[in-house]
Design a protein around this motif. Structure first.
Motif, PDB file in Angstrom:
ATOM      1  N   ASP A  44       0.751  -0.975  -0.530  1.00 22.55           N
ATOM      2  CA  ASP A  44      -0.233  -0.255  -0.237  1.00 22.55           C
ATOM      3  C   ASP A  44       0.997   0.774   0.133  1.00 22.55           C
TER       4      ASP A  44
ATOM      5  N   GLU B 266       3.106  16.038   8.732  1.00 20.38           N
ATOM      6  CA  GLU B 266       1.910  15.030   9.049  1.00 20.38           C
ATOM      7  C   GLU B 266       1.251  15.452  10.667  1.00 20.38           C
TER       8      GLU B 266
ATOM      9  N   ALA C 256       0.277   4.202  -0.370  1.00 18.91           N
ATOM     10  CA  ALA C 256      -0.350   5.197   0.771  1.00 18.91           C
ATOM     11  C   ALA C 256       0.054   4.779   2.276  1.00 18.91           C
ATOM     12  N   ARG C 257       0.477   4.297   2.688  1.00 20.90           N
ATOM     13  CA  ARG C 257       0.634   3.800   3.679  1.00 20.90           C
ATOM     14  C   ARG C 257       2.215   3.743   4.247  1.00 20.90           C
ATOM     15  N   THR C 258       3.327   3.481   3.314  1.00 18.65           N
ATOM     16  CA  THR C 258       4.489   3.746   3.129  1.00 18.65           C
ATOM     17  C   THR C 258       4.753   5.067   2.749  1.00 18.65           C
TER      18      THR C 258
ATOM     19  N   TYR D  18       6.073   9.171   3.778  1.00 22.84           N
ATOM     20  CA  TYR D  18       6.090  10.014   4.366  1.00 22.84           C
ATOM     21  C   TYR D  18       6.019  11.032   4.285  1.00 22.84           C
TER      22      TYR D  18
END
Length: 60
Positions: A43, A53, A45-47, A49
């Protein structure tokens, strides 16, 4: 059983053992013992950075 019959059966048993256990199996290469697969679907989007944020999460 007489001696000739028992000798033939023991020779047949010895031949069967030799056929089954007489030679070692072919060695298995190390490359054939390992399989590499992804544990799950990647995924992006998960990794991904995002430097800012933490500002949004903790400062606002």
């Amino acid at each position: 059983m007489d001696d000739a019959t028992s000798q033939r059966s023991s020779e047949a048993e010895a031949a069967a053992r030799q056929a089954r256990f007489g030679t070692l199996p072919e060695p298995v290469r190390l490359e054939d013992t390992v399989e590499e697969r992804a544990a799950g679907v990647l995924d992006p989007a998960r990794t991904a950075y995002n430097q800012d944020e933490w500002l949004v999460r903790y400062c606002l």
